[in-house]
Design an enzyme around this catalytic site. Sequence first.
Site, PDB file in Angstrom:
ATOM      1  N   ARG A 189      44.981  13.339 -13.336  1.00  0.00           N
ATOM      2  CA  ARG A 189      45.084  14.752 -12.976  1.00  0.00           C
ATOM      3  C   ARG A 189      45.765  14.944 -11.619  1.00  0.00           C
ATOM      4  O   ARG A 189      46.542  15.888 -11.437  1.00  0.00           O
ATOM      5  CB  ARG A 189      43.692  15.390 -12.962  1.00  0.00           C
ATOM      6  N   HIS A 213      49.016  17.318 -10.963  1.00  0.00           N
ATOM      7  CA  HIS A 213      49.076  18.365  -9.935  1.00  0.00           C
ATOM      8  C   HIS A 213      50.198  18.099  -8.936  1.00  0.00           C
ATOM      9  O   HIS A 213      50.892  19.020  -8.509  1.00  0.00           O
ATOM     10  CB  HIS A 213      47.731  18.479  -9.203  1.00  0.00           C
ATOM     11  N   HIS A 245      43.848  15.699 -21.589  1.00  0.00           N
ATOM     12  CA  HIS A 245      42.473  16.193 -21.673  1.00  0.00           C
ATOM     13  C   HIS A 245      41.605  15.389 -22.632  1.00  0.00           C
ATOM     14  O   HIS A 245      40.508  15.809 -22.974  1.00  0.00           O
ATOM     15  CB  HIS A 245      42.473  17.689 -22.028  1.00  0.00           C
ATOM     16  N   ASN A 296      41.039  23.299  -6.947  1.00  0.00           N
ATOM     17  CA  ASN A 296      40.896  21.924  -6.470  1.00  0.00           C
ATOM     18  C   ASN A 296      39.660  21.245  -7.031  1.00  0.00           C
ATOM     19  O   ASN A 296      39.398  20.088  -6.749  1.00  0.00           O
ATOM     20  CB  ASN A 296      40.845  21.902  -4.936  1.00  0.00           C
ATOM     21  N   SER A 308      52.696  15.547  -2.363  1.00  0.00           N
ATOM     22  CA  SER A 308      52.212  16.698  -1.585  1.00  0.00           C
ATOM     23  C   SER A 308      50.719  16.925  -1.798  1.00  0.00           C
ATOM     24  O   SER A 308      50.025  17.427  -0.914  1.00  0.00           O
ATOM     25  CB  SER A 308      52.998  17.968  -1.922  1.00  0.00           C
TER      26      SER A 308
HETATM   27  C1  HEM Z   1      48.590  22.451 -19.926  1.00  0.00           C
HETATM   28  C2  HEM Z   1      48.121  22.979 -18.814  1.00  0.00           C
HETATM   29  C3  HEM Z   1      46.871  22.469 -18.154  1.00  0.00           C
HETATM   30  C4  HEM Z   1      45.813  23.220 -17.767  1.00  0.00           C
HETATM   31  C5  HEM Z   1      45.683  24.719 -17.892  1.00  0.00           C
HETATM   32  C6  HEM Z   1      44.820  22.321 -17.227  1.00  0.00           C
HETATM   33  C7  HEM Z   1      43.588  22.714 -16.714  1.00  0.00           C
HETATM   34  C8  HEM Z   1      42.596  21.858 -16.323  1.00  0.00           C
HETATM   35  C9  HEM Z   1      41.299  22.271 -15.848  1.00  0.00           C
HETATM   36  C10 HEM Z   1      40.849  23.708 -15.654  1.00  0.00           C
HETATM   37  C11 HEM Z   1      40.564  21.162 -15.620  1.00  0.00           C
HETATM   38  C12 HEM Z   1      39.116  21.082 -15.163  1.00  0.00           C
HETATM   39  C13 HEM Z   1      38.937  21.285 -13.689  1.00  0.00           C
HETATM   40  C14 HEM Z   1      37.475  21.394 -13.354  1.00  0.00           C
HETATM   41  O1  HEM Z   1      36.881  22.402 -13.684  1.00  0.00           O
HETATM   42  O2  HEM Z   1      36.929  20.452 -12.801  1.00  0.00           O
HETATM   43  C15 HEM Z   1      41.408  20.033 -15.945  1.00  0.00           C
HETATM   44  C16 HEM Z   1      41.015  18.730 -15.867  1.00  0.00           C
HETATM   45  C17 HEM Z   1      41.824  17.661 -16.163  1.00  0.00           C
HETATM   46  N1  HEM Z   1      43.158  17.718 -16.510  1.00  0.00           N
HETATM   47 FE1  HEM Z   1      44.210  19.365 -16.942  1.00  0.00          FE
HETATM   48  N2  HEM Z   1      45.295  21.034 -17.292  1.00  0.00           N
HETATM   49  C18 HEM Z   1      46.546  21.079 -17.847  1.00  0.00           C
HETATM   50  C19 HEM Z   1      47.388  20.011 -18.065  1.00  0.00           C
HETATM   51  C20 HEM Z   1      47.068  18.704 -17.765  1.00  0.00           C
HETATM   52  C21 HEM Z   1      47.990  17.605 -17.841  1.00  0.00           C
HETATM   53  C22 HEM Z   1      49.468  17.728 -18.165  1.00  0.00           C
HETATM   54  C23 HEM Z   1      47.281  16.485 -17.525  1.00  0.00           C
HETATM   55  C24 HEM Z   1      47.756  15.050 -17.449  1.00  0.00           C
HETATM   56  C25 HEM Z   1      48.699  14.536 -18.217  1.00  0.00           C
HETATM   57  C26 HEM Z   1      45.914  16.891 -17.277  1.00  0.00           C
HETATM   58  C27 HEM Z   1      44.879  16.050 -17.002  1.00  0.00           C
HETATM   59  C28 HEM Z   1      43.590  16.444 -16.695  1.00  0.00           C
HETATM   60  C29 HEM Z   1      42.495  15.504 -16.518  1.00  0.00           C
HETATM   61  C30 HEM Z   1      42.552  13.997 -16.715  1.00  0.00           C
HETATM   62  C31 HEM Z   1      41.377  16.273 -16.173  1.00  0.00           C
HETATM   63  C32 HEM Z   1      39.975  15.749 -15.854  1.00  0.00           C
HETATM   64  C33 HEM Z   1      39.900  15.434 -14.378  1.00  0.00           C
HETATM   65  C34 HEM Z   1      38.621  14.743 -13.950  1.00  0.00           C
HETATM   66  O3  HEM Z   1      37.730  14.506 -14.756  1.00  0.00           O
HETATM   67  O4  HEM Z   1      38.532  14.435 -12.769  1.00  0.00           O
HETATM   68  N3  HEM Z   1      45.829  18.249 -17.412  1.00  0.00           N
HETATM   69  N4  HEM Z   1      42.633  20.484 -16.369  1.00  0.00           N
HETATM   70  C1  NAG Z   2      38.435  23.520  -2.442  1.00  0.00           C
HETATM   71  O1  NAG Z   2      38.914  24.743  -1.949  1.00  0.00           O
HETATM   72  C2  NAG Z   2      37.930  25.490  -1.282  1.00  0.00           C
HETATM   73  C3  NAG Z   2      38.453  26.896  -1.017  1.00  0.00           C
HETATM   74  O2  NAG Z   2      39.838  26.945  -0.857  1.00  0.00           O
HETATM   75  C4  NAG Z   2      37.549  24.703  -0.021  1.00  0.00           C
HETATM   76  O3  NAG Z   2      36.602  25.418   0.754  1.00  0.00           O
HETATM   77  C5  NAG Z   2      36.937  23.372  -0.442  1.00  0.00           C
HETATM   78  O4  NAG Z   2      36.641  22.574   0.667  1.00  0.00           O
HETATM   79  C6  NAG Z   2      37.903  22.615  -1.338  1.00  0.00           C
HETATM   80  N1  NAG Z   2      37.209  21.474  -1.946  1.00  0.00           N
HETATM   81  C7  NAG Z   2      37.718  20.253  -1.939  1.00  0.00           C
HETATM   82  C8  NAG Z   2      36.924  19.222  -2.670  1.00  0.00           C
HETATM   83  O5  NAG Z   2      38.768  19.973  -1.400  1.00  0.00           O
END
Ligand code: HEM
Ligand code: NAG
Length: 316
Positions: A59, A63, A188, A91, A73
């Site tokens: 992820r 990003h 995902h 984040n 960045s």
């Molecule tokens: C298509 C658009 C995408 C959206 C809208 C999206 C959105 C998100 C969101 C909302 C989360 C959860 C964040 C949280 O609540 O902790 C997430 C997690 C994640 N995303 Fe995406 N994502 C997208 C594309 C991608 C792509 C292209 C990849 C990698 C190829 C990716 C890999 C991941 C992974 C591995 C996680 C889990 C992270 C963790 O467990 O630490 N995502 N994503």
């Molecule tokens: C995520 O962003 C919030 C608000 O911008 C900040 O206060 C917080 O420290 C950030 N968390 C991490 C894990 O970087």
Amino acid sequence: MGFIVALILCSIVSSFCSSANSLSLNYYSKTCSNVDSIISKVVKDATSKDNTVPAALLRLHFHDCFIRGCDGSVLLESNGGNKAEKDGAPNLSLHAFFVIENAKKAVEAACPGIVSCADILALAARDSVVLAGGPTWEVPKGRKDGRTSKATETAKLPSPAFNISQLQQSFSLRGLSTDDLVALSGGHTLGFSHCSSFEKRIHNFNSTHDVDPTMHPSFAASLKNICPVNNNVKNAGATMDPSSTTFDNTYYKLILQGKTLFSSDQALLTAPYTKNLVSKFASSKTAFYTAFANSMIKMSSINGGQEVRKDCRAVN
Ligand code: HEM
Ligand SMILES: *[C@@H]1O[C@H](CO)[C@@H](O)[C@H](O)[C@H]1NC(C)=O
Ligand SMILES: *[C@@H]1O[C@H](CO)[C@@H](O)[C@H](O)[C@H]1NC(C)=O
Ligand SMILES: *[C@@H]1O[C@H](CO)[C@@H](O)[C@H](O)[C@H]1NC(C)=O
């Protein structure tokens, strides 16, 4: 002769010229030939202690590439008046930065000042997929690190509430196709999401439906249990799929069942072209793996920075 060819290419396709960093598989073959294995070892060690590391690194790389190109960045720390991407709004769950720090240390010990943080992240993302049981690919190298990171720019990331046309637009702005969108969404298959990223789908969805009707009812019920209204359990959330530390094609099977977390996942069923790809990847892990590896190479080639940072957390 080579010069003339380069000059002609330059005038036809400007991206061949100096502003773009051209990537190659053997970029460090003379200057840091063991870079791939040095990084793999660090990622492997970290994963053996914490199997959520691969999801985090994958992820992070996504990003990084979606904001200012793959230029590290996302790794910069906020300083002085500048709030960096790291501290920007979506984040949540960005973690495992320490793995990149450790990899940078190991690489600097072997070949100081040579390898960019952006390359380290691209290699670590590949290693993460491999360690989780997914496909492998050769990572072209030669990215440069950028000098800018702004929290406000995280607003440019796609939102989990996006519909299919918004997703396509977000990807096409980065030169990525609808095929790339469907394949890369397969990331995902790994990881975890906080309730905040999907709670709109399970409470007060709209005036006629409490729950998003495209979500499977029993799945919605289980999510409501984990994420009640006024949920006050810190870090509550759900795994992306039951095999969230294994890179496989389960994610696509879940989309077909209405059992994925985000509207952006479910949205892949709302257009015939993307729906066909989802079905194809759900029934063929091999087709998914091939497509994922190709699209990762494309995403991780989005051009970015200017320098090789000494410390991944700060510009030189
Ligand atoms: C298509 C658009 C995408 C959206 C809208 C999206 C959105 C998100 C969101 C909302 C989360 C959860 C964040 C949280 O609540 O902790 C997430 C997690 C994640 N995303 Fe995406 N994502 C997208 C594309 C991608 C792509 C292209 C990849 C990698 C190829 C990716 C890999 C991941 C992974 C591995 C996680 C889990 C992270 C963790 O467990 O630490 N995502 N994503
Ligand atoms: C995520 O962003 C919030 C608000 O911008 C900040 O206060 C917080 O420290 C950030 N968390 C991490 C894990 O970087
Ligand atoms: C997606 O959302 C945008 C913005 O709300 C809207 O203009 C567009 O019509 C929607 N597209 C689809 C396919 O629902
Ligand atoms: C609520 O969402 C469902 C599914 O998207 C839709 O069919 C319905 O028309 C929506 N209701 C309102 C009032 O917008």
